[in-house]
Every structure is written in C-alpha cells, then in structure tokens.
Write a protein that holds these residues in place. Structure first.
Motif, PDB file in Angstrom:
ATOM      1  N   LYS A   1      52.283  52.612  34.428  1.00 46.09           N
ATOM      2  CA  LYS A   1      51.898  51.570  33.471  1.00 46.09           C
ATOM      3  C   LYS A   1      51.305  50.351  34.181  1.00 46.09           C
ATOM      4  O   LYS A   1      51.701  49.212  33.947  1.00 46.09           O
ATOM      5  CB  LYS A   1      53.071  51.191  32.584  1.00 46.09           C
ATOM      6  N   VAL A   2      50.329  50.610  35.075  1.00 47.43           N
ATOM      7  CA  VAL A   2      49.700  49.518  35.804  1.00 47.43           C
ATOM      8  C   VAL A   2      49.005  48.567  34.840  1.00 47.43           C
ATOM      9  O   VAL A   2      48.566  48.966  33.757  1.00 47.43           O
ATOM     10  CB  VAL A   2      48.702  50.003  36.881  1.00 47.43           C
ATOM     11  N   GLY A   3      48.915  47.333  35.244  1.00 47.42           N
ATOM     12  CA  GLY A   3      48.261  46.329  34.419  1.00 47.42           C
ATOM     13  C   GLY A   3      47.962  45.086  35.222  1.00 47.42           C
ATOM     14  O   GLY A   3      48.030  45.085  36.462  1.00 47.42           O
ATOM     15  N   LYS A   4      47.674  44.038  34.522  1.00 50.78           N
ATOM     16  CA  LYS A   4      47.312  42.763  35.131  1.00 50.78           C
ATOM     17  C   LYS A   4      48.399  42.329  36.120  1.00 50.78           C
ATOM     18  O   LYS A   4      49.583  42.401  35.815  1.00 50.78           O
ATOM     19  CB  LYS A   4      47.123  41.712  34.046  1.00 50.78           C
ATOM     20  N   GLY A   5      47.967  41.914  37.292  1.00 48.53           N
ATOM     21  CA  GLY A   5      48.891  41.464  38.322  1.00 48.53           C
ATOM     22  C   GLY A   5      49.308  42.548  39.293  1.00 48.53           C
ATOM     23  O   GLY A   5      49.881  42.245  40.341  1.00 48.53           O
ATOM     24  N   ASP A   6      49.045  43.805  38.971  1.00 42.58           N
ATOM     25  CA  ASP A   6      49.398  44.909  39.865  1.00 42.58           C
ATOM     26  C   ASP A   6      48.292  45.148  40.885  1.00 42.58           C
ATOM     27  O   ASP A   6      47.108  45.079  40.565  1.00 42.58           O
ATOM     28  CB  ASP A   6      49.606  46.210  39.077  1.00 42.58           C
ATOM     29  N   PHE A   7      48.699  45.450  42.101  1.00 42.65           N
ATOM     30  CA  PHE A   7      47.789  45.896  43.145  1.00 42.65           C
ATOM     31  C   PHE A   7      48.023  47.382  43.354  1.00 42.65           C
ATOM     32  O   PHE A   7      49.175  47.823  43.424  1.00 42.65           O
ATOM     33  CB  PHE A   7      48.040  45.136  44.449  1.00 42.65           C
ATOM     34  N   VAL A   8      46.925  48.145  43.432  1.00 43.80           N
ATOM     35  CA  VAL A   8      47.007  49.598  43.574  1.00 43.80           C
ATOM     36  C   VAL A   8      46.287  50.002  44.852  1.00 43.80           C
ATOM     37  O   VAL A   8      45.081  49.780  44.992  1.00 43.80           O
ATOM     38  CB  VAL A   8      46.365  50.318  42.367  1.00 43.80           C
ATOM     39  N   LEU A   9      47.015  50.607  45.798  1.00 44.78           N
ATOM     40  CA  LEU A   9      46.419  51.134  47.025  1.00 44.78           C
ATOM     41  C   LEU A   9      45.880  52.524  46.739  1.00 44.78           C
ATOM     42  O   LEU A   9      46.588  53.378  46.188  1.00 44.78           O
ATOM     43  CB  LEU A   9      47.452  51.221  48.140  1.00 44.78           C
ATOM     44  N   ILE A  10      44.622  52.762  47.138  1.00 41.96           N
ATOM     45  CA  ILE A  10      43.978  54.040  46.851  1.00 41.96           C
ATOM     46  C   ILE A  10      43.416  54.623  48.150  1.00 41.96           C
ATOM     47  O   ILE A  10      42.274  54.352  48.523  1.00 41.96           O
ATOM     48  CB  ILE A  10      42.876  53.869  45.791  1.00 41.96           C
TER      49      ILE A  10
END
Length: 174
Positions: A15-24
């Motif tokens: 449930k990623v959203g605003k404020g989340d950082f996602v490493l790819i």
C-alpha cells in the motif's frame, strides 16, 4: 504482466503512497520500469538502482525520482541522503545476491523487502545483525498469488488500466 507483478507487491500488499520511498534494483528491467511508474502513480518516490550510470537518463525519463549507480557510489549512503537518514520503506528486488545486505542497510526501520527473482549468481547472505536492528519484513513474491485469484486479478487489471489511461491522458495534455 510486469505491471501486475509490481502492483501486487507495491499496491495490494505494501500500500505504497505519498511519503514512501521505494528502492527498485534492476530498475531498467520491464518489471523495474513498471514499478517506477506504479510508485509514481501511487504518490511514492521511486529510487532506481542500476549497476552503472549508463542508464541514468533513461531511468529518469521513465519516471525515477532518483537513480543510484550501485557499482559507482555507496548506495546505502545515497539512499540515506535522499531519505533524510530514514531509509526506504520498500525494496522491490529481483536480484538477491551479495548486495542484499546493502538493501537491508538502506531500509527504514521495519521496512519491507519483496524478493521476486534471483538474478545474482551465488547465495544471498542474510545480514543477521542488520536484520535484528532494522526488524525488516522479507517476503517472497510472485505474480501467481494475484493472477490465480479472480478478485485480486480483477483489482490489479482495473488499477493498471486506470493508471495507463491516466498516463496517456497526461501525455496528450487532456
């Protein structure tokens, strides 16, 4: 399929959203590119990881907010700089291998790692002390949990189609 793979982990589960950082990691792969777009669509900040800076411009054009060349810089230090020393809440990893311990180091406290591939050769070490300190959740991930469940599959397809329509409309300046 690449969008459904990314959707299932990033949207349905994390449930990623605003404020989340996602490493790819492996960000220039088809699933990596889809993860960048889905992260953006959800309001999160995608951090693309690639071995060299040769694909930096391509990844920025694909929507990555940040691109880190993992063979050229200390990527944990870069992630901490980008996240104001908080770390990323999510890592979406098709690689595993020796850099896995660095992914754990780059996570926020109680961050989540989705591992859905084994592109790296050799074993994936478990950094026990870092894991004790960070208390991450490590989840195996595959597309079948979504495609094999009619309700989840339908939700994934609807989300992806809505995102694609939104993307096309914004590129045509509707």
């Amino acid at each position: 399929m690449m969008f459904v793979t990314a959707y299932a982990a990033l949207i349905d589960d994390a449930k990623v959203g605003k404020g989340d950082f996602v490493l790819i990691p492996a960000a220039s792969s088809s699933v990596g590119l889809a993860a960048i777009q889905i992260s953006n669509y959800a309001g999160a900040t995608p951090i693309a990881l690639t071995r060299t800076s040769g694909k930096k411009q391509q990844l920025l054009e694909a929507g990555a907010a940040h691109v880190i060349a993992t063979d050229e810089v200390d990527f944990v230090q870069e992630v901490m700089r980008i996240t104001d020393n908080k770390g990323a809440r999510i890592a979406f990893d098709p690689v595993g291998g020796p850099n896995f311990s660095k992914l754990i180091d780059a996570l926020a406290y109680q961050g989540i790692v989705y591992i859905y591939g084994a592109l790296a050769e050799g074993d994936t070490p478990m950094p026990l002390l870092a894991m004790i300190a960070k208390m991450p959740v490590i989840k195996g991930h595959n597309i079948w949990a979504t495609t094999g469940d009619e309700t989840r599959r339908k939700a994934a397809v609807e989300y992806v189609l809505k995102g694609l329509v939104s993307c096309v409309r914004s590129s045509l300046h509707y």
